[in-house]
Design a protein around this motif. Structure first.
Motif, mmCIF file in Angstrom:
data_model
loop_
_atom_site.group_PDB
_atom_site.id
_atom_site.type_symbol
_atom_site.label_atom_id
_atom_site.label_comp_id
_atom_site.label_asym_id
_atom_site.label_seq_id
_atom_site.Cartn_x
_atom_site.Cartn_y
_atom_site.Cartn_z
ATOM 1 N N VAL A 117 -18.368 -5.149 -14.641
ATOM 2 C CA VAL A 117 -17.612 -3.941 -14.974
ATOM 3 C C VAL A 117 -16.125 -4.269 -14.900
ATOM 4 C CG1 VAL A 117 -17.113 -1.561 -14.303
ATOM 5 C CG2 VAL A 117 -19.454 -2.455 -14.121
ATOM 6 N N GLU A 228 -19.649 8.881 -26.546
ATOM 7 C CA GLU A 228 -20.168 7.579 -26.118
ATOM 8 C C GLU A 228 -19.359 7.012 -24.945
ATOM 9 O OE1 GLU A 228 -17.895 6.908 -30.081
ATOM 10 O OE2 GLU A 228 -19.236 8.417 -29.178
ATOM 11 N N THR A 229 -18.068 7.353 -24.870
ATOM 12 C CA THR A 229 -17.254 6.921 -23.732
ATOM 13 C C THR A 229 -17.699 7.644 -22.465
ATOM 14 O OG1 THR A 229 -15.391 6.573 -25.233
ATOM 15 C CG2 THR A 229 -14.899 6.632 -22.881
ATOM 16 N N ALA A 231 -20.679 8.831 -21.901
ATOM 17 C CA ALA A 231 -21.984 8.277 -21.523
ATOM 18 C C ALA A 231 -21.817 6.933 -20.821
ATOM 19 C CB ALA A 231 -22.859 8.129 -22.764
ATOM 20 N N LYS A 232 -20.874 6.121 -21.303
ATOM 21 C CA LYS A 232 -20.630 4.827 -20.668
ATOM 22 C C LYS A 232 -20.085 5.015 -19.256
ATOM 23 C CE LYS A 232 -18.163 0.437 -21.102
ATOM 24 N NZ LYS A 232 -17.278 -0.424 -21.928
ATOM 25 N N ALA A 233 -19.195 5.987 -19.070
ATOM 26 C CA ALA A 233 -18.620 6.231 -17.745
ATOM 27 C C ALA A 233 -19.713 6.583 -16.739
ATOM 28 C CB ALA A 233 -17.581 7.346 -17.820
ATOM 29 N N ALA A 235 -22.909 5.778 -17.054
ATOM 30 C CA ALA A 235 -23.749 4.587 -16.889
ATOM 31 C C ALA A 235 -23.104 3.586 -15.931
ATOM 32 C CB ALA A 235 -24.002 3.940 -18.245
ATOM 33 N N VAL A 236 -21.787 3.413 -16.034
ATOM 34 C CA VAL A 236 -21.071 2.521 -15.119
ATOM 35 C C VAL A 236 -21.216 3.018 -13.683
ATOM 36 C CG1 VAL A 236 -18.747 1.839 -14.377
ATOM 37 C CG2 VAL A 236 -19.424 1.575 -16.767
ATOM 38 N N THR A 239 -24.583 2.148 -12.395
ATOM 39 C CA THR A 239 -24.660 0.710 -12.106
ATOM 40 C C THR A 239 -24.077 0.405 -10.731
ATOM 41 O OG1 THR A 239 -24.572 0.064 -14.436
ATOM 42 C CG2 THR A 239 -23.830 -1.567 -12.824
ATOM 43 N N ARG A 263 -10.620 2.342 -30.729
ATOM 44 C CA ARG A 263 -11.852 2.371 -29.945
ATOM 45 C C ARG A 263 -11.536 2.500 -28.458
ATOM 46 N NH1 ARG A 263 -14.171 -2.927 -32.893
ATOM 47 N NH2 ARG A 263 -12.129 -3.556 -32.076
ATOM 48 N N ASP A 265 -12.255 2.315 -24.385
ATOM 49 C CA ASP A 265 -12.972 1.509 -23.407
ATOM 50 C C ASP A 265 -12.583 2.007 -22.018
ATOM 51 O OD1 ASP A 265 -14.722 -0.328 -22.413
ATOM 52 O OD2 ASP A 265 -13.623 -2.096 -23.086
ATOM 53 N N LEU A 266 -13.237 1.461 -20.998
ATOM 54 C CA LEU A 266 -13.045 1.941 -19.636
ATOM 55 C C LEU A 266 -12.732 0.798 -18.682
ATOM 56 C CD1 LEU A 266 -16.141 4.326 -19.440
ATOM 57 C CD2 LEU A 266 -13.750 5.026 -19.694
#
Length: 361
Positions: A117, A228-229, A231-233, A235-236, A239, A263, A265-266
């Motif tokens: 990450v 989608e960002t 959702a990724k946050a 998911a991170v 994790t 695009r 990102d995180l």
């Protein structure tokens, strides 16, 4: 662990977070015993019992543990050895390992990056010489932070062109530090989520945060980021908490960056192993508040629904902002929470107000 209504939860720390945790526990039929060194702790007012003693006082800690069924903490500056000592007597959640990792900014970033990450670039700093080498590596501007015991902008300094880096290091007490490279972010966000004893996971919608003078000023939910960002946050966050074997509510603060093609990102900024200021909107703004969720989690009970009631705006009342309490109460839809603190000082969090706007979904 078989905790039931009528049992007692022990909380380390007696500030506003401990206060709101105690109120949530009471609503679930639980009693609360607060352990804190400060005799004027605001959480004492809403607990059935409290102990005033130093976190290193093992006799007081043992007596405290004997009176409770499970132990948690309201902030991450409780000494890790205190949590480890208590964990031998009663279950402590979140696990003391999470506390130890998040108390040290280098250990925290090492942990995050070990999972693949992203974070801001960073270099440990132990003395003026290593600071000069770190600045040469990361460039300017960059931010020097103490490795331990910093929050709300405390324990940090910015290194710009022309800055006397040795003076910045001395100004932070000459203690071990971390130098972080500058991140050109578009938004600051946080994820408030909970992990249960059984491994269950529940996350609130992503929060968007604004700071003033390094202190959280305002939180809006949902964050204005791509789905989608978001959702990724989440998911991170899962994790990270999976890797910690985490139990309780956690906050993961992140930067949103945008590349030349637009695009998102995180990058993870930091973890808070506790309920968090950016989650205060859940009091009145969600089906289950973060405080109730934390109590459910550490008791081994089913997690509640994290669904929000509408579009949210929460603003902190800092210092003399609290003097507007009567005006705030007259605002349509405003929900006011005051923390029971005495004197309003500059930079001191005295309360917060949340406004929920219904939305069609």
């Amino acid at each position: 662990m078989n905790i039931a209504p009528g049992d007692t939860i022990g909380i380390l720390g007696g500030g506003q977070l401990g206060r709101m945790l105690a109120i949530a526990a009471s609503g679930l039929g639980l009693k609360v015993h607060i352990f804190a060194p400060e005799a004027d702790s605001p959480a004492f007012e809403v607990a059935v019992a409290h102990t005033v003693a130093d976190y290193a006082d093992e006799a007081a800690l043992a007596a405290f543990a004997a009176q409770v069924s499970v132990i948690t903490y309201e902030f991450e500056n409780v000494p890790a050895p205190t949590a480890e000592f208590l964990n031998k007597l009663k279950p402590v959640y979140p696990d003391p390992r999470a506390l130890a990792i998040t108390q040290d900014r280098v250990a925290e970033k090492d942990f995050v990056t070990s999972l693949g990450v992203g974070t801001a670039p960073y270099v440990p700093v132990d003395d003026p010489g290593s600071l000069l080498r770190a600045v040469a590596q990361l460039g300017r501007p960059s931010i020097l932070k103490t490795r331990r015991f910093g929050y709300d902008g405390k324990g940090q300094g910015t290194i710009r062109e022309g800055t006397d880096v040795s003076a910045v290091f001395r100004g932070l007490g000459g203690v071990p530090c971390i130098l972080e490279g500058f991140v050109a972010f578009t938004r600051e966000i946080s994820v408030i989520a909970a992990h249960g004893v059984d491994g269950s996971f529940a996350a609130y919608d992503v929060c968007e945060n604004e700071h003033a003078h390094h202190i959280l000023s305002r939180t809006r939910v949902p964050a204005r980021i791509a789905p989608e960002t978001a959702a990724k946050a989440i998911a991170v966050t899962k994790t990270l908490t999976d890797a910690l074997g985490y139990v309780g509510v956690v906050a993961v603060e992140m930067f949103v960056t945008v590349d030349s093609e637009g695009r998102e990102d995180l990058l993870v900024n930091e973890l808070a192993p506790r309920v968090h200021n950016s989650g205060h909107w859940t009091l009145g703004g969600a089906v289950t508040s973060q405080f109730e969720q934390h109590i459910r989690a550490v008791c081994g009970w089913p997690l509640g629904l994290p669904r929000r009631h509408g579009a949210i705006e929460m603003r902190n009342l800092i210092g003399d902002d609290v003097q507007d309490w009567r005006k705030i109460l007259s605002e349509p839809g405003a929900s006011l929470r005051l923390y029971g603190k005495g004197k309003a000082r500059p930079g001191r969090k005295m309360g917060h107000v949340t406004v929920v706007t219904p939305e069609n979904r």
